[in-house]
Motif scaffolding. Structure first.
Motif, short mmCIF file in Angstrom:
data_model
loop_
_atom_site.label_atom_id
_atom_site.label_comp_id
_atom_site.label_asym_id
_atom_site.label_seq_id
_atom_site.Cartn_x
_atom_site.Cartn_y
_atom_site.Cartn_z
N ALA A 66 0.73 -1.28 0.14
CA ALA A 66 -0.21 0.10 0.17
C ALA A 66 1.03 1.33 -0.05
CB ALA A 66 -0.70 -0.09 1.11
N THR A 80 -2.09 5.04 3.06
CA THR A 80 -2.77 3.87 3.60
C THR A 80 -2.09 3.47 4.88
OG1 THR A 80 -3.42 3.18 1.52
CG2 THR A 80 -3.48 1.55 3.07
N VAL A 81 -0.72 3.15 4.63
CA VAL A 81 0.07 2.84 6.07
C VAL A 81 -0.14 3.70 7.13
CG1 VAL A 81 2.64 2.49 6.89
CG2 VAL A 81 1.83 1.81 4.73
N TYR A 109 -3.44 3.27 8.60
CA TYR A 109 -3.52 1.86 9.42
C TYR A 109 -2.96 2.42 10.77
CZ TYR A 109 -1.94 -2.29 11.13
OH TYR A 109 -1.83 -3.47 12.00
N ASN A 111 -1.25 -6.60 6.92
CA ASN A 111 -1.66 -5.22 6.95
C ASN A 111 -0.82 -4.26 6.14
OD1 ASN A 111 0.41 -4.20 8.70
ND2 ASN A 111 -0.36 -5.69 10.19
N PRO A 112 -1.11 -2.95 6.12
CA PRO A 112 -0.29 -2.35 5.22
C PRO A 112 1.10 -1.99 5.76
CG PRO A 112 -2.62 -1.31 5.54
CD PRO A 112 -2.44 -2.46 6.26
N TRP A 139 4.92 -4.17 3.89
CA TRP A 139 6.31 -3.53 3.51
C TRP A 139 7.50 -4.46 4.30
CZ3 TRP A 139 7.14 -1.26 -0.72
CH2 TRP A 139 6.17 -0.48 -1.31
#
Lengths: 161, 233
Positions: free
Chosen positions: B87, B91-92, B95, B107-108, B112
Motif C-alpha cells: 500500500a 494507507t500505511v 493504518y 496489514n499495510p 512492507w
C-alpha cells in the motif's frame, strides 16, 4: 686550529655519525618488521589469486592448460619462499593489522611442519599440472587447498574482515 | 498511537472477529516462511562451522524459495500477491492511526516489512553467489565472473549484510510480540493457515494446486541454473 682541537672535532663528528647510524639501524629494524608483515600479506594475496585463477579455469568448462601450468609454477615458487615471509618482529607486535596469530612465532617447529606440508603439496601439484591432465592435477590441487586450510586453522584468526 | 484494546495498531479487536477461522495463508506461504527461518539459522551455523558445502546448498535452497515467493507474489493465492498487500504511504499512515479497511492477510505496514525481509534476504543470497574466501578455495558459483579483489569485497558485504538481516529479524519478532501483547495472535495463523477475520471481510481466494506445481518447477529451474554458475549442467 691546533692538533688537539682538530682531533676533538673529528671525534665529535665521529660520535654524531655513530649515533645517526645506530638510530638509522634501529629505525630500519622496526620498519623491517612491519614491512615484512605487509610484504607477507601481499604474497599471501598473490597466492589466493593464483588459486582463484586455477579454480576459475576449471569451472569454465574449457580450462586453459597454459594458464593453469603458469599459476601452478607460481604457487610452487611461493611455497618454497613462504617460510622466509615470517621473520621475527613481523608478528602482531609490528603494529600491522593482521590475522597471523602470535603462535606462529612461539610454535616455530609446528609452523615449520605445516609450511613443509604445503611445500610438498605445491611441488606435487606443480608436477601434476605440467601433465596438463585435470584427472591428475585436480586431486593434487585439493591437497594444496587442504594444506592451506590445515595451517590457517591453527595459525590464523577466524575473525572476519 | 492509541493504546485502546479495541484498536490495536488499526486491527480489529479479537472479540469483534468472526468465530470461524478461514484460510488466509496457503501451504506455500507457510512452508516458505518456516523454511526460510530454519535455513537462515542453518546458513549462519554452517558458515561459522566451516561447512561451506552445506552453506552453499542452504543458499541455493533459499534462492529457490525466494524465486518461488516472487512468482507467487504475482500468481499466487490472494493474500500472497504483492498487489494485494503493498500500500501507499497514506494507507500505511491511516493504518497506524487505526483507520482504514481491514483485510485478510498482511496489514499495510506488515506488507512492507515482508518485502524488506525478502529483499534483504535476496540481496544476501546474491552477494553470497559472488563470494570467495581469502584462500580462493571456497567460492560461490558466480565468483568466477569477478576478480579476486572484487570477490573479497563482496564477501565483506556478505558479512555486513547478515548483521543487517539480524536487525530486521529482530524487528519482525518484536512486531509479533507487540501484537501478541495487544491480543492479536499472528503466530497461530502462520502455523495453521487459518485466522478469524473482521465481520464483512471476505475469505481470500486460494490458488489451485497446479499453479503451485508450475511455480515450483520454474523456481527450481532458475535456482538450478544460477547455482550451476549460469550453466545448464
Amino acid at each position: 686550529m691546533g692538533e688537539a682541537m682538530k682531533s676533538q672535532a673529528v671525534r665529535r663528528v665521529g660520535l654524531a655519525l655513530a649515533a645517526a647510524v645506530m638510530a638509522g639501524a634501529a629505525a630500519a629494524a622496526a620498519l623491517t618488521g612491519a614491512e615484512a608483515a605487509k610484504d607477507r600479506q601481499t604474497h599471501m594475496k598473490e597466492l589466493g589469486k593464483s588459486m582463484k585463477t586455477i579454480v576459475d579455469q576449471l569451472k569454465s568448462g574449457a580450462p586453459d592448460v597454459g594458464t593453469i601450468k603458469l599459476a601452478a609454477a607460481t604457487i610452487d615458487k611461493d611455497a618454497k619462499a613462504l617460510p622466509t615471509w615470517f621473520p621475527d618482529g613481523s608478528g602482531p607486535s609490528s603494529g600491522v593489522k593482521m590475522k597471523a596469530l602470535p603462535v606462529v612465532w612461539t610454535d616455530k617447529a609446528g609452523f615449520a611442519a605445516k609450511a613443509k606440508d604445503f611445500q610438498l603439496a605445491a611441488a606435487k601439484f606443480d608436477a601434476a599440472a605440467q601433465t596438463g591432465q585435470p584427472s591428475t592435477f585436480v586431486p593434487a590441487l585439493k591437497e594444496v587447498g587442504g594444506a592451506c586450510k590445515a595451517c590457517h586453522e591453527k595459525y590464523r584468526t577466524k575473525d572476519e574482515d | 498511537m492509541s493504546a485502546e484494546p479495541s484498536d490495536p495498531l488499526g486491527s480489529p479487536a479479537e472479540a469483534s472477529l468472526t468465530s470461524v477461522p478461514v484460510k488466509v495463508w496457503d501451504v506455500p506461504v507457510r512452508a516458505i516462511h518456516w523454511s526460510l527461518a530454519a535455513l537462515v539459522a542453518f546458513s549462519w551455523w554452517s558458515a561459522k562451522s566451516d561447512h561451506l558445502d552445506w552453506h552453499r546448498m542452504s543458499g541455493y535452497t533459499i534462492l529457490g524459495l525466494l524465486v518461488f515467493r516472487l512468482i507467487w507474489g504475482f500468481v499466487g493465492s490472494q493474500p500472497a500477491r504483492f498487489a494485494n498487500f503493498l500500500a501507499g504511504p497514506r494507507t500505511v499512515a491511516n493504518y497506524l492511526r487505526g483507520k482504514g479497511a481491514h483485510q485478510a492477510g498482511h496489514n499495510p505496514l506488515g506488507g512492507w516489512s515482508v518485502v524488506a525481509l525478502l529483499s534483504l534476504l535476496g540481496l544476501q543470497v546474491g552477494l553470497g553467489l559472488f563470494s570467495v574466501d581469502e584462500d580462493a578455495i571456497e567460492a560461490g558459483p558466480l565468483d568466477k565472473f569477478v576478480s579476486f579483489d572484487t570477490g573479497r569485497a563482496i564477501t565483506h558485504w556478505h558479512h555486513l549484510m547478515f548483521d543487517l538481516l539480524l536487525v530486521l529479524i529482530a524487528v519482525h519478532l518484536a512486531a509479533i510480540a507487540i501484537y501478541a501483547a495487544r491480543r492479536r495472535n499472528l503466530l497461530g495463523p502462520m502455523i495453521t493457515g487459518r485466522a478469524r477475520l473482521a465481520p464483512g471481510v471476505e475469505a481470500p481466494a486460494m490458488a489451485p494446486l497446479w499453479r503451485i506445481a508450475a511455480a515450483a518447477a520454474a523456481a527450481f529451474a532458475v535456482a538450478w541454473f544460477i547455482a550451476h554458475g549460469l550453466k545448464l549442467v
